[in-house]
Design a protein around this motif. Structure first.
Motif, PDB file in Angstrom:
ATOM      1  N   LEU A 261      21.620  24.264  39.941  1.00 34.34           N
ATOM      2  CA  LEU A 261      21.599  25.638  39.428  1.00 34.34           C
ATOM      3  C   LEU A 261      20.680  25.751  38.222  1.00 34.34           C
ATOM      4  O   LEU A 261      19.954  26.747  38.063  1.00 34.34           O
ATOM      5  CB  LEU A 261      23.017  26.078  39.056  1.00 34.34           C
ATOM      6  N   GLY A 262      20.710  24.736  37.364  1.00 33.82           N
ATOM      7  CA  GLY A 262      19.816  24.738  36.205  1.00 33.82           C
ATOM      8  C   GLY A 262      18.357  24.734  36.614  1.00 33.82           C
ATOM      9  O   GLY A 262      17.518  25.403  35.992  1.00 33.82           O
ATOM     10  N   ALA A 263      18.019  23.979  37.669  1.00 36.59           N
ATOM     11  CA  ALA A 263      16.643  23.947  38.158  1.00 36.59           C
ATOM     12  C   ALA A 263      16.227  25.300  38.728  1.00 36.59           C
ATOM     13  O   ALA A 263      15.099  25.772  38.499  1.00 36.59           O
ATOM     14  CB  ALA A 263      16.494  22.858  39.217  1.00 36.59           C
ATOM     15  N   LEU A 264      17.130  25.948  39.474  1.00 39.30           N
ATOM     16  CA  LEU A 264      16.823  27.270  40.033  1.00 39.30           C
ATOM     17  C   LEU A 264      16.542  28.277  38.918  1.00 39.30           C
ATOM     18  O   LEU A 264      15.600  29.077  39.009  1.00 39.30           O
ATOM     19  CB  LEU A 264      17.985  27.754  40.904  1.00 39.30           C
ATOM     20  N   SER A 269      12.664  31.283  35.243  1.00 37.24           N
ATOM     21  CA  SER A 269      12.166  31.578  33.894  1.00 37.24           C
ATOM     22  C   SER A 269      10.782  30.985  33.634  1.00 37.24           C
ATOM     23  O   SER A 269      10.166  31.306  32.627  1.00 37.24           O
ATOM     24  CB  SER A 269      13.157  31.044  32.855  1.00 37.24           C
ATOM     25  N   GLY A 270      10.315  30.112  34.517  1.00 36.86           N
ATOM     26  CA  GLY A 270       9.029  29.467  34.316  1.00 36.86           C
ATOM     27  C   GLY A 270       9.114  28.159  33.565  1.00 36.86           C
ATOM     28  O   GLY A 270       8.094  27.516  33.295  1.00 36.86           O
ATOM     29  N   VAL A 278       5.227  20.969  35.560  1.00 39.81           N
ATOM     30  CA  VAL A 278       5.825  20.933  34.222  1.00 39.81           C
ATOM     31  C   VAL A 278       7.299  21.294  34.314  1.00 39.81           C
ATOM     32  O   VAL A 278       7.694  22.180  35.083  1.00 39.81           O
ATOM     33  CB  VAL A 278       5.109  21.917  33.265  1.00 39.81           C
ATOM     34  N   SER A 279       8.118  20.617  33.536  1.00 31.78           N
ATOM     35  CA  SER A 279       9.525  20.974  33.362  1.00 31.78           C
ATOM     36  C   SER A 279       9.884  20.763  31.905  1.00 31.78           C
ATOM     37  O   SER A 279       9.659  19.672  31.359  1.00 31.78           O
ATOM     38  CB  SER A 279      10.431  20.130  34.251  1.00 31.78           C
ATOM     39  N   GLY A 432      12.276  30.044  44.298  1.00 33.60           N
ATOM     40  CA  GLY A 432      12.435  31.049  43.254  1.00 33.60           C
ATOM     41  C   GLY A 432      13.465  32.102  43.620  1.00 33.60           C
ATOM     42  O   GLY A 432      14.123  32.041  44.662  1.00 33.60           O
ATOM     43  N   PRO A 433      13.632  33.122  42.767  1.00 38.94           N
ATOM     44  CA  PRO A 433      14.679  34.134  42.962  1.00 38.94           C
ATOM     45  C   PRO A 433      14.478  35.026  44.179  1.00 38.94           C
ATOM     46  O   PRO A 433      15.423  35.698  44.602  1.00 38.94           O
ATOM     47  CB  PRO A 433      14.614  34.955  41.664  1.00 38.94           C
ATOM     48  N   LEU A 434      13.268  35.046  44.753  1.00 42.15           N
ATOM     49  CA  LEU A 434      13.023  35.825  45.968  1.00 42.15           C
ATOM     50  C   LEU A 434      12.825  34.925  47.180  1.00 42.15           C
ATOM     51  O   LEU A 434      12.390  35.398  48.237  1.00 42.15           O
ATOM     52  CB  LEU A 434      11.790  36.717  45.782  1.00 42.15           C
TER      53      LEU A 434
END
Length: 558
Positions: A261-264, A269-270, A278-279, A432-434
């Motif tokens: 969930l944190g990765a999603l 958020s980029g 990059v992370s 991503g969210p979509l």
């Protein structure tokens, strides 16, 4: 002496308890004392059990558990507790009517002549028409309920810090709002059917009934689909918009690692980008990969391919990832959290099976509680009991499909189908969210069609308040200013007043748990045993005894 004293106390206590029990049994079912007792016991059962369990589960030591248990008991058993507040709201009108009835009886006794001499002395006063206590009409009932609802809300707001800044009152207001709105819609549908029944003389045509039934079930399914899509999207990306307990329950049922969930959310958020390699939290997924027994490089944003195609195949070969040729993104083994390995089908099947077993424990009380309250004799009928158990399994299959369909949609989007068809699209989109989560949020609501028609409405009424809350501005909720509190007050008072008024005048406008619970607290376990004659119309005034009960010739849409 001590033993005799103790025996005497025990005897007096037994006499007191027996006399109290006999007095309680002698009262009619609609007496305010019995209504208050049923309301308090039912309301307390809905809040005390979860409060005690939560207090004990969150405690780290015995002393902490005792203190938490004491706080929970003090909160729920106090006058500002949910049970006492609901008792005031529900039993307010019956208590008021009982007081007026007793006052009227006292008035009549004072003016009743005991002899001819008393009649002469009274100078004809005894012949004056004494006031009678007539049943309240719908408008009077609504206004009276509004007064007692205001009092109950004031009591609830007295919960102070334990209310978590009013979240409890807000959530309760939204639940009541949805139920009240549904009762108005059901009344409209029933009025349409009864008008047709009166015009046609004998019965509403089967086609008319079927059209209205189809309309209601389709609307219920649509409401659930839209609500579940919003709720699941918020679960993935904005969990603060959901009630904490509800979000925790989804988390338990989904059984997904918080790091996924944190990765999603980082991708949204980029903070995590496949294309930029990059992370901002380098070990976010790498730690998950290590915990699952895989190389940490499988969760390294700087190494995972952003696109599919031949370039991705080379990277996977170097990293030692199998079965992911042609696509990029985090390997399925990590997304699945170790369930089913790299097999998307095994992951969905195992999660669906686990959800089915958990759903059985959830839906057993949901299905059995209305029966216990309104039709307990069903438990003596083996065939009807078997039918009820089959209904529980059907509901469990619905929730199981809800869970597994999300995972199927996620895997079809990011691994099995869409990402393979369009390898030139970055996994910043697919993850991503979509992308995959959006697809999972959209398809899961279709599982409602597994449920039987009348259950769809109850489930829709359960999720809709959460979806509405998830759509409210978060800043508005957090500040809880004057406008927020006013809206909450109006919603609570008008909704609860509508529900109680419908229960007293138009109980056929209620359905599901609303109808079962209010019928139980107002009339006891024998509620709904009387039937209305076919020639009787739907009265809009009078007490609960005047409520309509359509017979077999009337249109039933339950």
């Amino acid at each position: 002496m001590p033993s005799r004293c103790g025996l005497r106390i025990h005897t007096h206590l037994d006499l007191f308890l027996n006399s109290t029990a006999n007095f309680f049994r002698s009262l009619p079912d609609d007496h305010p004392v019995r209504i208050a007792a049923r309301t308090y016991s039912l309301s307390l059962s809905l809040t005390l059990g979860p409060a005690v369990f939560s207090a004990l589960a969150s405690s780290k030591s015995l002393s902490d558990g005792v203190r938490a248990l004491r706080r929970a008991l003090k909160r729920e058993l106090s006058p500002s507790g949910f049970a006492f507040a609901m008792t005031v709201a529900v039993s307010g009108i019956p208590a008021l009517q009982e007081i007026l009835k007793r006052a009227n009886e006292s008035y009549q006794d004072l003016n009743r002549p005991d002899s001819a001499h008393d009649h002469r002395v009274s100078g004809g006063i005894s012949n004056a028409k004494s006031p009678s206590v007539s049943p309240l009409n719908a408008s009077q009932t609504f206004l009276s309920n509004a007064v007692f609802s205001c009092i109950s809300l004031l009591l609830l707001r007295g919960r102070g810090r334990n209310s978590r800044k009013g979240e409890f009152a807000l959530d309760l207001s939204l639940i009541l709002f949805v139920r009240a709105l549904d009762s108005l819609v059901q009344r409209f549908l029933r009025d349409r059917l009864e008008r047709g029944y009166a015009q046609e003389g004998s019965r509403v045509s089967d086609s008319s009934k079927q059209r209205l039934l189809a309309l209601r079930t389709n609307v219920d399914a649509l409401i659930f689909w839209a609500s579940s899509a919003r709720i699941m999207w918020c679960f993935f990306y904005e969990p603060e918009r959901l009630p904490k307990t509800y979000n925790k329950w989804i988390m338990t049922l989904a059984n997904i690692d918080p790091r996924i969930l944190g990765a999603l959310r980082a991708i949204r958020s980029g903070a995590w980008t496949y294309r930029g390699r990059v992370s901002t939290i380098p070990d976010l997924v790498s730690s998950l990969s290590t915990d699952l027994g895989y190389p940490s490089a499988w969760g390294d944003a700087s190494l995972i391919p952003a696109y599919g195609g031949s370039q991705a195949n080379g990277t996977w070969k170097t990293l030692g990832v199998r079965g992911r040729n042609g696509v990029g993104g985090i390997p399925c083994e990590l997304v699945h959290g170790g369930i089913g390995g790299s097999s998307c089908a095994a992951n969905a099947t195992l999660r669906g099976s686990r959800a089915f077993l958990e759903a059985l424990m959830l839906y057993l009380p949901v299905h059995f509680l209305p029966v216990i309250l309104s039709r307990p004799h069903i438990f003596l009928n083996p065939s009807r009991l078997a039918k009820l158990l089959a209904s529980v399994c059907r509901s469990a299959a619905f929730l199981s499909t809800f869970v597994s369909s999300i995972w199927i949609a996620v895997c079809l989007t990011r691994t099995l189908l869409l990402a393979r068809l369009f390898p030139f699209v970055s996994h910043d989109f697919w993850d991503g969210p979509l992308g995959c989560t959006f697809a999972g949020s959209l398809v899961c609501g279709a599982s409602i069609w597994i449920e039987e028609g009348r259950r769809r409405g109850e489930i829709a009424l359960y999720v809709l308040p959460r979806a509405i809350r998830a759509c409210l501005p978060e800043g508005w909720l957090r500040k809880r200013g004057t406008g927020m509190r006013l809206a909450e007050t109006l919603t609570y008072v008008l909704s609860l007043s509508t529900l109680l008024t419908m229960a007293m005048h138009r109980p056929d406008s209620l359905r599901g748990l609303s109808r079962a619970a209010l019928a139980f607290v107002l009339h006891g376990t024998k509620a709904g045993s009387s039937k209305r004659k076919p020639s009787e119309g739907p009265p809009m005034s009078g007490g609960p005894q005047d409520a309509p009960h359509p017979d077999q010739n009337a249109a039933k849409i339950d």
